[in-house]
Design an enzyme around this catalytic site. Structure first.
Site, PDB file in Angstrom:
ATOM      1  N   SER A 114      14.864  -4.317   0.180  1.00 22.89           N
ATOM      2  CA  SER A 114      13.576  -3.960  -0.420  1.00 22.89           C
ATOM      3  C   SER A 114      13.695  -2.570  -1.050  1.00 22.89           C
ATOM      4  O   SER A 114      14.750  -1.942  -0.971  1.00 22.89           O
ATOM      5  CB  SER A 114      12.479  -4.004   0.639  1.00 22.89           C
ATOM      6  OG  SER A 114      12.814  -3.144   1.684  1.00 22.89           O
ATOM      7  N   SER A 115      12.620  -2.108  -1.625  1.00 19.69           N
ATOM      8  CA  SER A 115      12.567  -0.769  -2.252  1.00 19.69           C
ATOM      9  C   SER A 115      13.526  -0.604  -3.421  1.00 19.69           C
ATOM     10  O   SER A 115      14.068   0.475  -3.637  1.00 19.69           O
ATOM     11  CB  SER A 115      12.862   0.348  -1.238  1.00 19.69           C
ATOM     12  OG  SER A 115      11.957   0.304  -0.196  1.00 19.69           O
ATOM     13  N   LEU A 116      13.764  -1.678  -4.171  1.00 23.86           N
ATOM     14  CA  LEU A 116      14.637  -1.556  -5.341  1.00 23.86           C
ATOM     15  C   LEU A 116      13.857  -1.112  -6.575  1.00 23.86           C
ATOM     16  O   LEU A 116      14.441  -0.879  -7.630  1.00 23.86           O
ATOM     17  CB  LEU A 116      15.303  -2.904  -5.649  1.00 23.86           C
ATOM     18  CG  LEU A 116      16.464  -3.302  -4.762  1.00 23.86           C
ATOM     19  CD1 LEU A 116      17.021  -4.641  -5.209  1.00 23.86           C
ATOM     20  CD2 LEU A 116      17.566  -2.250  -4.798  1.00 23.86           C
ATOM     21  N   ASP A 146      13.323 -13.780   2.796  1.00 27.66           N
ATOM     22  CA  ASP A 146      12.258 -13.525   3.779  1.00 27.66           C
ATOM     23  C   ASP A 146      11.549 -14.843   4.058  1.00 27.66           C
ATOM     24  O   ASP A 146      11.244 -15.597   3.118  1.00 27.66           O
ATOM     25  CB  ASP A 146      11.175 -12.578   3.232  1.00 27.66           C
ATOM     26  CG  ASP A 146      11.676 -11.169   3.037  1.00 27.66           C
ATOM     27  OD1 ASP A 146      12.782 -10.860   3.511  1.00 27.66           O
ATOM     28  OD2 ASP A 146      10.945 -10.377   2.391  1.00 27.66           O
ATOM     29  N   GLN A 164      25.796 -11.941  -5.407  1.00 25.53           N
ATOM     30  CA  GLN A 164      26.172 -13.368  -5.378  1.00 25.53           C
ATOM     31  C   GLN A 164      25.441 -14.071  -4.235  1.00 25.53           C
ATOM     32  O   GLN A 164      24.934 -15.175  -4.384  1.00 25.53           O
ATOM     33  CB  GLN A 164      27.676 -13.511  -5.144  1.00 25.53           C
ATOM     34  CG  GLN A 164      28.543 -12.936  -6.247  1.00 25.53           C
ATOM     35  CD  GLN A 164      30.013 -12.984  -5.838  1.00 25.53           C
ATOM     36  OE1 GLN A 164      30.446 -13.925  -5.191  1.00 25.53           O
ATOM     37  NE2 GLN A 164      30.779 -11.977  -6.216  1.00 25.53           N
ATOM     38  N   LYS A 171      31.850 -11.070 -13.742  1.00 22.80           N
ATOM     39  CA  LYS A 171      32.012 -11.671 -12.413  1.00 22.80           C
ATOM     40  C   LYS A 171      30.653 -12.175 -11.898  1.00 22.80           C
ATOM     41  O   LYS A 171      30.544 -13.313 -11.419  1.00 22.80           O
ATOM     42  CB  LYS A 171      32.557 -10.585 -11.481  1.00 22.80           C
ATOM     43  CG  LYS A 171      33.221 -11.085 -10.253  1.00 22.80           C
ATOM     44  CD  LYS A 171      34.025  -9.928  -9.666  1.00 22.80           C
ATOM     45  CE  LYS A 171      34.326 -10.159  -8.226  1.00 22.80           C
ATOM     46  NZ  LYS A 171      34.863  -8.933  -7.604  1.00 22.80           N
ATOM     47  N   GLY A 189      -8.844  10.143   1.787  1.00 22.61           N
ATOM     48  CA  GLY A 189      -8.308   9.851   3.116  1.00 22.61           C
ATOM     49  C   GLY A 189      -9.373   9.236   4.001  1.00 22.61           C
ATOM     50  O   GLY A 189     -10.559   9.260   3.680  1.00 22.61           O
ATOM     51  N   CYS A 229     -12.600  12.420  -3.492  1.00 21.34           N
ATOM     52  CA  CYS A 229     -13.219  11.541  -2.503  1.00 21.34           C
ATOM     53  C   CYS A 229     -13.382  12.273  -1.165  1.00 21.34           C
ATOM     54  O   CYS A 229     -14.281  13.103  -1.045  1.00 21.34           O
ATOM     55  CB  CYS A 229     -12.431  10.244  -2.378  1.00 21.34           C
ATOM     56  SG  CYS A 229     -13.474   8.899  -1.795  1.00 21.34           S
ATOM     57  N   HIS A 247     -11.951   8.428  -7.639  1.00 27.03           N
ATOM     58  CA  HIS A 247     -10.504   8.675  -7.690  1.00 27.03           C
ATOM     59  C   HIS A 247     -10.034   8.712  -9.143  1.00 27.03           C
ATOM     60  O   HIS A 247      -9.645   7.668  -9.688  1.00 27.03           O
ATOM     61  CB  HIS A 247      -9.759   7.555  -6.948  1.00 27.03           C
ATOM     62  CG  HIS A 247      -9.941   7.594  -5.470  1.00 27.03           C
ATOM     63  ND1 HIS A 247      -9.066   8.226  -4.625  1.00 27.03           N
ATOM     64  CD2 HIS A 247     -10.916   7.080  -4.697  1.00 27.03           C
ATOM     65  CE1 HIS A 247      -9.485   8.095  -3.382  1.00 27.03           C
ATOM     66  NE2 HIS A 247     -10.608   7.400  -3.392  1.00 27.03           N
ATOM     67  N   GLU A 283      -7.388   9.653 -10.336  1.00 31.73           N
ATOM     68  CA  GLU A 283      -5.947   9.385 -10.486  1.00 31.73           C
ATOM     69  C   GLU A 283      -5.658   7.926 -10.864  1.00 31.73           C
ATOM     70  O   GLU A 283      -4.642   7.636 -11.475  1.00 31.73           O
ATOM     71  CB  GLU A 283      -5.184   9.766  -9.206  1.00 31.73           C
ATOM     72  CG  GLU A 283      -5.429   8.905  -7.962  1.00 31.73           C
ATOM     73  CD  GLU A 283      -6.612   9.352  -7.125  1.00 31.73           C
ATOM     74  OE1 GLU A 283      -7.552   9.957  -7.686  1.00 31.73           O
ATOM     75  OE2 GLU A 283      -6.620   9.076  -5.907  1.00 31.73           O
TER      76      GLU A 283
HETATM   77  N1  GLN Z   1     -13.205   8.286   4.289  1.00 27.01           N
HETATM   78  C1  GLN Z   1     -14.116   8.610   3.231  1.00 27.01           C
HETATM   79  C2  GLN Z   1     -15.089   7.483   2.957  1.00 27.01           C
HETATM   80  O1  GLN Z   1     -14.852   6.366   3.342  1.00 27.01           O
HETATM   81  C3  GLN Z   1     -13.383   8.983   1.976  1.00 27.01           C
HETATM   82  C4  GLN Z   1     -12.641   7.829   1.377  1.00 27.01           C
HETATM   83  C5  GLN Z   1     -11.596   8.238   0.381  1.00 27.01           C
HETATM   84  O2  GLN Z   1     -11.209   9.407   0.323  1.00 27.01           O
HETATM   85  N2  GLN Z   1     -11.105   7.299  -0.393  1.00 27.01           N
HETATM   86  O3  GLN Z   1     -16.089   7.687   2.345  1.00 27.01           O
END
Ligand code: GLN
Length: 543
Positions: free
Chosen positions: A13-15, A146, A191, A222, A357, A384, A519, A521
């Site tokens: 995995s992780s290729l 797997d 192979q 090959k 988080g 968040c 978010h 990102e």
């Molecule tokens: N734990 C927080 C919530 O549920 C923040 C969630 C997060 O940072 N994605 O609201």
């Protein structure tokens, strides 16, 4: 007619199957075709929403609110197009669907079996929600061999027979290790893994070889001989120092030509439009500036847990020709530190990010980070949870609410952050309470935020009055603190359209202090950086 490409992984995995798939999507796009990208994960979780980032990396969120594997993030970043809920499925969801149908009596008393019912569901997924795209690329999670992947591969085998082999291409991504002591690459693991595929009735058409080095012609021959492919369909995928160089590397190896040749589409394809990938390869590594961002997080040492965040910072680096170094700061360690130690740890960072988080671990450390950034005028981007800790910090230290907290972390407190129990989604009311299931029930996906005119938020977003960003949270700042915070210089500069949910806070008198409930990102792309990251890097450059 739509052409289907399935990408399997062999040996280990992780290729980097996700990045390989995304790069193939980008290549086909550059030849003028429309592309859709999908992921099939054989594990039994219904979706990755409740899986630990330690084990599975970041949970990526789509506009339409699916919690998906992080590879969908790669697909979006490489092709620039958004994935949908229907682009990701797990073994658990397949079983769930079959068992739900069984309970509803849909199988009319038949004995429900792996074959045909599970494999039918796999095939249903493959064909579902397509809109005449030229290519649909399916990445199969896990490694060939797997046990849990077997039914997916069997479904694919049956599907190939149904739509005709000419319409389906199998690419097998494998490892060709370079053995230093022998100074040669070894083809045996490849192979053997192709043999595993053959046992299941699948014969790859193209073999993509991950290796430290370019695969020499003899070894290609090959592999070709043992694996029933032409030598030109054995493609080198050597390591690169940056993932955004990979489409250019594959192109040089003629991967796009080989795919199009297989489908007899070479004559109708465009000249490759590769300008942007070449340009990006030139920027990478030729940095004009250098900054360091401190990320205060729980899963330090597991960068996959913050994949989109790392990528968004890389995109901001590209758009500002700046090498963005990341200093990972463990939020739990921060909790134990005295003020001098905290000062030391932040002494060499130009900006601070507290990312998203869940759970109480390390939260007090994140609160300290937000406080340090606020007091020392260090650029701060809270994402968040990073917004929620900033609000808790401000409530404690600016409003004097000593026991201010979030009900996520403590029930006995003054809740400045609490469960969001009601919100609007597409004109409908969503309702949650403490007893709601944990999976898939957060406030998820794209929501509109209205921005305060002339605020930092509106400037960052180019003067926009409303924006759409992706969310994934269960808790929310209590808007009743708006006026009190305003009197202390903290402004809510973004809100949900009904004005009830704070989406962005900022401190106008600070160099750059902005924290968002969404978010940003997830929507950042190498060719279209998310505005908040671009703005953060720009402000850090103004040392
Ligand atoms: N734990 C927080 C919530 O549920 C923040 C969630 C997060 O940072 N994605 O609201």
């Amino acid at each position: 007619m739509t052409k289907y490409i399935f990408i399997t992984g062999g040996v280990i995995s992780s290729l980097g199957k996700g990045i390989a798939s995304a790069s193939i999507g980008a290549l086909l796009q550059s030849r003028g075709f429309t592309v859709r990208q999908r992921k099939m994960d054989p594990y039994l979780n219904v979706d990755p929403g409740t899986m630990s980032p330690f084990q599975h990396g970041e949970v990526f969120v789509t506009d339409d609110g699916a919690e998906t594997d992080l590879d969908l993030g790669h697909y979006e970043r490489f092709t620039g197009s958004s994935c949908h809920k229907s682009d990701s499925i797990s073994g658990g969801r397949i079983y769930w669907n079959v068992l739900t149908k069984e309970r509803q009596g849909e199988y009319l008393g038949a004995t429900v079996q792996s074959i045909p019912h599970i494999t039918d569901e796999v095939k249903r997924f493959i064909k579902s929600d397509l809109h005449g795209e030229d290519f649909v690329i399916y990445e199969i999670g896990g490694t060939v061999g797997d046990m849990e992947g077997f039914l997916f591969l069997e479904g694919i085998r049956q599907f190939m027979n149904e739509v005709g082999r000419d319409n389906v291409l199998l690419i097998h991504l494998t490892l060709v290790p370079y053995i230093k002591t022998a100074s040669e690459v070894k083809t045996k693991p490849t192979q053997q893994s192709v043999r595993k595929l053959l046992e299941m009735g699948l014969s790859p058409n193209i073999i993509l070889c991950r290796s430290d080095v370019l695969i020499p012609e003899n070894e290609k021959k090959k592999i070709a001989m043992f694996c029933n492919v032409k030598p030109e369909d054995v493609i080198s995928a050597p390591d690169t120092d940056n993932i955004y160089k990979i489409p250019a590397v594959y192109h040089k190896e003629h991967l796009d030509d080989r795919i199009l040749n297989y489908f007899n589409l070479l004559s109708v394809s465009n000249e490759p439009d590769f300008e942007k990938w070449i340009k990006i390869s030139n920027v990478l590594g030729n940095w004009k500036h250098n900054i360091t961002i401190g990320i205060v997080a729980k899963y330090c040492g597991f960068p996959d847990a913050y994949k989109s965040l790392n990528e968004a910072l890389a995109h901001a680096g590209i758009s500002n020709e700046t090498k963005v170094n990341i200093k990972w700061i463990n939020s739990e360690h921060l909790e134990e530190m005295n003020p001098t130690e905290i000062e030391n740890i932040f002494s060499d960072v130009d900006g601070i990010i507290v990312p998203g988080g869940f759970g109480h671990r390390g939260v007090e450390g994140k609160i300290k980070a937000a406080e340090y950034a606020r007091i020392h005028n260090i650029p701060y981007l809270g994402i968040c949870l990073g917004m929620q800790v900033a609000v808790i910090e401000m409530a404690r230290h600016l409003l004097g609410i000593k026991d201010a907290n979030s009900t996520e972390f403590m029930s006995e407190c003054t809740p400045v952050i609490s469960l969001v129990t009601e919100w609007e989604k597409d004109g409908k009311k969503e309702i949650r309470d403490e007893n709601t299931d944990k999976g898939g029930t957060l406030r998820l996906g794209a929501y509109i935020s209205k921005l305060l005119p002339d605020s930092l938020a509106s400037k960052v977003y180019g003067g926009a009055t409303e924006i759409s960003e992706r969310h994934r949270h269960r808790y929310e700042m209590d808007i009743k603190y708006e006026d009190e915070l305003k009197s202390k210089g903290v402004v809510i500069s973004g809100k949900s359209p009904d004005g009830k949910l704070p989406e962005i806070i900022e401190i106008p008198a600070h160099k750059f202090f902005i924290a968002v409930q969404f978010h940003p990102e997830f929507k950042s792309r190498p060719f279209a950086v998310a505005p908040l990251f671009d703005a953060l890097v720009k402000i850090c450059l103004k040392k």
